[in-house]
Motif scaffolding. Structure first.
Motif, PDB file in Angstrom:
ATOM      1  N   SER A 134       0.842  -1.194   0.000  1.00  0.00           N
ATOM      2  CA  SER A 134       0.000   0.000   0.000  1.00  0.00           C
ATOM      3  C   SER A 134       0.883   1.252   0.000  1.00  0.00           C
ATOM      4  CB  SER A 134      -0.874  -0.038   1.261  1.00  0.00           C
ATOM      5  OG  SER A 134      -1.568   1.163   1.391  1.00  0.00           O
ATOM      6  N   SER A 135       0.421   2.305  -0.664  1.00  0.00           N
ATOM      7  CA  SER A 135       1.185   3.563  -0.685  1.00  0.00           C
ATOM      8  C   SER A 135       1.206   4.194   0.711  1.00  0.00           C
ATOM      9  CB  SER A 135       0.557   4.544  -1.673  1.00  0.00           C
ATOM     10  OG  SER A 135      -0.767   4.846  -1.275  1.00  0.00           O
ATOM     11  N   TYR A 159       2.991   1.649  -9.649  1.00  0.00           N
ATOM     12  CA  TYR A 159       1.599   1.480  -9.205  1.00  0.00           C
ATOM     13  C   TYR A 159       0.860   0.592 -10.197  1.00  0.00           C
ATOM     14  CZ  TYR A 159       2.766   5.868  -6.816  1.00  0.00           C
ATOM     15  OH  TYR A 159       3.366   6.830  -6.060  1.00  0.00           O
ATOM     16  N   VAL A 198      -4.564   2.168  -9.400  1.00  0.00           N
ATOM     17  CA  VAL A 198      -4.095   2.996  -8.279  1.00  0.00           C
ATOM     18  C   VAL A 198      -3.442   4.275  -8.807  1.00  0.00           C
ATOM     19  CG1 VAL A 198      -2.365   3.104  -6.431  1.00  0.00           C
ATOM     20  CG2 VAL A 198      -3.902   1.145  -6.578  1.00  0.00           C
ATOM     21  N   ILE A 240       2.527  -1.133  -6.183  1.00  0.00           N
ATOM     22  CA  ILE A 240       1.628  -0.515  -5.202  1.00  0.00           C
ATOM     23  C   ILE A 240       0.203  -0.736  -5.701  1.00  0.00           C
ATOM     24  CG2 ILE A 240       1.012   1.639  -4.039  1.00  0.00           C
ATOM     25  CD1 ILE A 240       3.981   2.464  -4.419  1.00  0.00           C
ATOM     26  N   ARG A 291      -2.560  -0.784  -3.511  1.00  0.00           N
ATOM     27  CA  ARG A 291      -3.563  -0.150  -2.646  1.00  0.00           C
ATOM     28  C   ARG A 291      -3.159   1.300  -2.423  1.00  0.00           C
ATOM     29  NH1 ARG A 291      -2.453  -4.976  -0.403  1.00  0.00           N
ATOM     30  NH2 ARG A 291      -1.050  -4.032   1.117  1.00  0.00           N
ATOM     31  N   ASP A 321      -3.380   4.627  -0.128  1.00  0.00           N
ATOM     32  CA  ASP A 321      -3.757   5.253   1.141  1.00  0.00           C
ATOM     33  C   ASP A 321      -4.233   6.661   0.787  1.00  0.00           C
ATOM     34  OD1 ASP A 321      -3.823   6.602   3.625  1.00  0.00           O
ATOM     35  OD2 ASP A 321      -2.447   5.118   4.457  1.00  0.00           O
TER      36      ASP A 321
END
Ligand code: PML
Ligand code: MG
Length: 280
Positions: A75-76, A155, A159, A257, A259, A261
């Motif tokens: 996740s970012s 990404y 995303v 990445i 997901r 945030d």
């Protein structure tokens, strides 16, 4: 058309190859499916030829098929902006945040001095990052010209699209920031890397950041004066780390990445940011 993922990397220099003294102009990382290859190859070549740092005369493109099972999905980091009105304040605030991550003040000063003056032995920017022991300030990267280059991160398409939308809604930069965020997300996801300090080596881009697992991606609109092209990255590590494993992870492990945030916040000082988190 296959649904394989490819790692596409671009590194560009002016005045010959990097290894032969060419000046680093631009670099980029993509993890993409086959249908996106052509468009990305073209846009990376254009980027190297039309870069604000100059037009590259050496462009190295590397294409590699990735093994799907080997791609790590993460996740970012959440994004926080600490608004500062000068680079001097920016550096002081960045130091404050790094000290909260238990990095010694003297070590942070040394890291900032290296980025400000050019960290390679010729007094110029390194091609990759400094790796610094967070207790002693010892530099652990084997080659002070090359440094360590984090590679193979990007990404997922979905995303990336959502991130660009989110950044645009929040009036945030949509070119430098996504690439820096992807790199920082990969770098600090490694257990023994406690933080990364970066400011741009682009002479017309003054922003930089401190990234960490604990505080996320904290950006400072000014960490250097405008018009200056001195910049780079420092990874702060625990000395106990196995350097060989760290290098293999940063250079070889594909990280996607997948997901986003969506937290985006802004504070006018690190103290306020910490206060809001209950961390002061
Ligand atoms: C770079 O230009 O390579 C680094 C940019 C760091 C800051 C990006 C931002 O958050 O605006
Ligand atoms: Mg750059």
């Amino acid at each position: 058309m296959s649904d394989e993922f490819f790692s596409l990397r671009m590194r560009a220099a002016q005045g010959g190859k990097h290894q032969q003294g060419g000046r680093h102009i631009s670099g980029a990382e993509r993890i993409i499916t086959e249908d996106k290859l052509e468009a990305n190859i073209n846009s990376l070549i254009n980027r190297a030829r039309e870069h604000s740092q100059g037009s590259a005369d050496y462009i190295n493109l590397t294409l590699e098929v990735l093994e799907r099972a080997n791609i790590e999905k993460i996740s970012s980091l959440p994004i926080t902006t600490i608004t500062v009105d000068s680079y001097q304040v920016g550096r002081r605030e960045a130091k404050e945040l790094l000290m909260k991550l238990e990095i010694k003040e003297q070590v942070i000063k040394q890291a900032q001095h290296l980025l400000a003056t050019g960290a390679n032995p010729a007094g110029d920017n390194m091609r990759g990052a400094i790796v610094m022991d967070l207790d002693t300030g010892e530099r652990l990267e084997p080659d002070y010209y090359r440094g360590l280059r984090a590679s193979k991160m990007d990404y997922t398409r979905e995303v990336k699209d959502r991130l660009i939308n989110l950044l645009s809604q929040n009036n945030l930069n949509q070119s430098h920031l996504p690439e820096a965020l992807a790199l920082a997300t990969k770098v600090v996801s490694y257990l023994d890397i406690v933080a990364e300090l970066c400011w741009s080596d682009d002479s017309n881009y003054t922003a930089g950041y401190v990234a960490s697992k604990k505080f996320g991606y904290c950006r400072f609109p000014a960490l250097k004066p405008s018009g200056l092209d001195k910049g780079g990255r420092v990874f702060f590590v625990r000395l106990s780390t196995c350097l060989e494993k760290l290098v293999t992870y940063l250079e070889e492990k594909p990280v996607l990445i997948s997901r986003l945030d969506e937290r985006i916040t802004s504070y006018n000082s690190v103290a306020r940011f910490l206060e809001a988190r209950g961390d002061n």
